[in-house]
Design a protein around this motif. Structure first.
Motif, mmCIF file in Angstrom:
data_model
loop_
_atom_site.group_PDB
_atom_site.id
_atom_site.type_symbol
_atom_site.label_atom_id
_atom_site.label_comp_id
_atom_site.label_asym_id
_atom_site.label_seq_id
_atom_site.Cartn_x
_atom_site.Cartn_y
_atom_site.Cartn_z
ATOM 1 N N GLY A 32 0.540 -1.135 -0.020
ATOM 2 C CA GLY A 32 -0.086 0.018 -0.019
ATOM 3 C C GLY A 32 0.965 1.126 0.006
ATOM 4 O O GLY A 32 0.346 2.304 -0.193
ATOM 5 N N VAL A 33 1.965 1.003 0.224
ATOM 6 C CA VAL A 33 2.944 2.273 0.166
ATOM 7 C C VAL A 33 3.383 2.603 -1.102
ATOM 8 O O VAL A 33 4.326 2.198 -1.639
ATOM 9 N N ARG A 34 2.497 3.258 -2.158
ATOM 10 C CA ARG A 34 2.816 3.292 -3.478
ATOM 11 C C ARG A 34 2.040 4.955 -3.674
ATOM 12 O O ARG A 34 1.705 5.607 -2.795
ATOM 13 N N GLY A 35 2.255 5.252 -4.994
ATOM 14 C CA GLY A 35 1.827 6.770 -5.425
ATOM 15 C C GLY A 35 0.449 6.997 -4.614
ATOM 16 O O GLY A 35 -0.458 6.247 -4.675
ATOM 17 N N GLY A 36 0.456 8.336 -4.071
ATOM 18 C CA GLY A 36 -0.762 8.744 -3.592
ATOM 19 C C GLY A 36 -0.865 8.253 -2.122
ATOM 20 O O GLY A 36 -1.886 8.760 -1.370
ATOM 21 N N ALA A 37 -0.143 7.510 -1.657
ATOM 22 C CA ALA A 37 -0.259 6.998 -0.216
ATOM 23 C C ALA A 37 0.230 8.174 1.018
ATOM 24 O O ALA A 37 1.069 8.614 0.336
ATOM 25 N N THR A 38 -0.245 8.075 2.113
ATOM 26 C CA THR A 38 0.162 8.689 3.225
ATOM 27 C C THR A 38 0.443 7.812 4.212
ATOM 28 O O THR A 38 -0.214 7.048 4.581
ATOM 29 N N VAL A 39 1.761 8.102 4.566
ATOM 30 C CA VAL A 39 2.559 7.320 5.538
ATOM 31 C C VAL A 39 2.725 8.069 6.891
ATOM 32 O O VAL A 39 3.301 9.067 6.991
ATOM 33 N N TYR A 40 2.278 7.731 8.031
ATOM 34 C CA TYR A 40 2.182 8.491 9.374
ATOM 35 C C TYR A 40 3.301 7.664 10.225
ATOM 36 O O TYR A 40 2.958 6.132 10.245
ATOM 37 N N VAL A 41 4.316 8.152 10.803
ATOM 38 C CA VAL A 41 5.096 7.514 11.943
ATOM 39 C C VAL A 41 5.367 8.636 12.920
ATOM 40 O O VAL A 41 5.242 9.744 12.704
ATOM 41 N N THR A 42 5.619 8.150 14.299
ATOM 42 C CA THR A 42 5.944 8.944 15.334
ATOM 43 C C THR A 42 7.326 9.316 15.130
ATOM 44 O O THR A 42 8.124 8.525 15.175
ATOM 45 N N VAL A 43 7.696 10.763 15.406
ATOM 46 C CA VAL A 43 8.974 11.068 15.150
ATOM 47 C C VAL A 43 9.404 11.239 16.607
ATOM 48 O O VAL A 43 8.791 11.768 17.632
ATOM 49 N N THR A 44 10.755 10.572 17.033
ATOM 50 C CA THR A 44 11.266 10.569 18.591
ATOM 51 C C THR A 44 12.667 11.093 18.423
ATOM 52 O O THR A 44 13.242 11.283 19.482
ATOM 53 N N GLN A 45 13.181 11.476 17.297
ATOM 54 C CA GLN A 45 14.545 12.092 17.234
ATOM 55 C C GLN A 45 14.515 13.503 16.580
ATOM 56 O O GLN A 45 13.808 13.657 15.696
ATOM 57 N N PRO A 46 15.381 14.328 17.155
ATOM 58 C CA PRO A 46 15.513 15.659 16.503
ATOM 59 C C PRO A 46 15.744 15.661 14.923
ATOM 60 O O PRO A 46 16.670 14.821 14.625
ATOM 61 N N GLY A 47 15.049 16.120 14.062
ATOM 62 C CA GLY A 47 15.243 16.170 12.644
ATOM 63 C C GLY A 47 14.570 14.839 12.294
ATOM 64 O O GLY A 47 14.712 14.663 10.926
ATOM 65 N N ALA A 48 14.085 13.895 12.571
ATOM 66 C CA ALA A 48 13.479 12.813 12.331
ATOM 67 C C ALA A 48 14.312 11.566 11.726
ATOM 68 O O ALA A 48 14.172 10.539 12.021
ATOM 69 N N LEU A 49 15.220 12.342 10.914
ATOM 70 C CA LEU A 49 16.254 11.332 10.155
ATOM 71 C C LEU A 49 15.524 10.260 9.108
ATOM 72 O O LEU A 49 15.759 9.080 9.253
ATOM 73 N N LEU A 50 14.418 10.875 8.349
ATOM 74 C CA LEU A 50 13.802 10.031 7.559
ATOM 75 C C LEU A 50 14.414 9.632 6.458
ATOM 76 O O LEU A 50 15.601 9.915 5.867
ATOM 77 N N TYR A 51 14.163 8.221 6.221
ATOM 78 C CA TYR A 51 14.759 7.370 5.251
ATOM 79 C C TYR A 51 13.646 6.653 4.378
ATOM 80 O O TYR A 51 12.477 6.401 4.828
ATOM 81 N N LEU A 52 13.996 6.292 2.999
ATOM 82 C CA LEU A 52 12.964 5.511 2.297
ATOM 83 C C LEU A 52 13.691 5.153 1.190
ATOM 84 O O LEU A 52 15.066 5.312 0.915
ATOM 85 N N GLY A 53 13.417 3.812 0.840
ATOM 86 C CA GLY A 53 13.987 3.335 -0.272
ATOM 87 C C GLY A 53 13.548 1.602 -0.476
ATOM 88 O O GLY A 53 12.274 1.464 -0.189
ATOM 89 N N ASP A 54 14.135 0.809 -0.978
ATOM 90 C CA ASP A 54 13.849 -0.505 -1.284
ATOM 91 C C ASP A 54 12.573 -0.692 -2.285
ATOM 92 O O ASP A 54 11.651 -1.152 -1.735
#
Length: 92
Positions: A32-54
Motif C-alpha cells: 500500500g506504500v505507493r503513489g498517492g499513499a500517506t504514511v504516518y510515523v511517530t518522530v522521536t529524534q530531532p530532525g526525524a532522520l527520514l529514510y526511504l528506499g527498497d
C-alpha cells in the motif's frame, strides 16, 4: 511501491538492521506504500532522520520468501509535521 519508509528510532533502542521494522517504520514491505499513499510515523529524534528506499516493481502482501521484484525508482514526496500527536505503530 516502497518497501522502506521510516525515521530514526527512539533513544534506548538496540542497534537494528535496515531489514527490520518497528514503531519507527522501517522495512515494512507493505504494497500500500505507493503513489498517492500517506504514511504516518511517530518522530522521536530531532530532525526525524527520514529514510526511504527498497523499491519494488511488484509484490504481493509481504515478502514470504524475503525477496521482492526490486527496481530503481524516482520518488517525489512531501513531509508534514503534525505536532503533539503520537501513534503506537506506523499507519498508511
Amino acid at each position: 511501491m516502497l518497501g522502506c519508509v521510516g525515521v530514526a528510532p527512539a533513544f534506548g533502542f538496540a542497534p537494528f538492521s535496515s531489514g527490520e521494522e518497528g514503531r519507527y517504520g522501517g522495512n515494512m514491505d507493505y504494497n500500500g506504500v505507493r503513489g498517492g499513499a500517506t504514511v504516518y510515523v511517530t518522530v522521536t529524534q530531532p530532525g526525524a532522520l527520514l529514510y526511504l528506499g527498497d523499491a519494488h516493481a511488484a509484490m504481493g502482501d509481504g515478502e514470504t520468501t524475503e525477496w521482492g521484484l526490486e527496481t530503481s525508482m524516482d520518488v517525489e514526496f512531501e513531509v508534514e509535521i503534525i505536532h503533539q500527536k503520537a501513534i503506537a505503530t506506523p499507519r498508511v
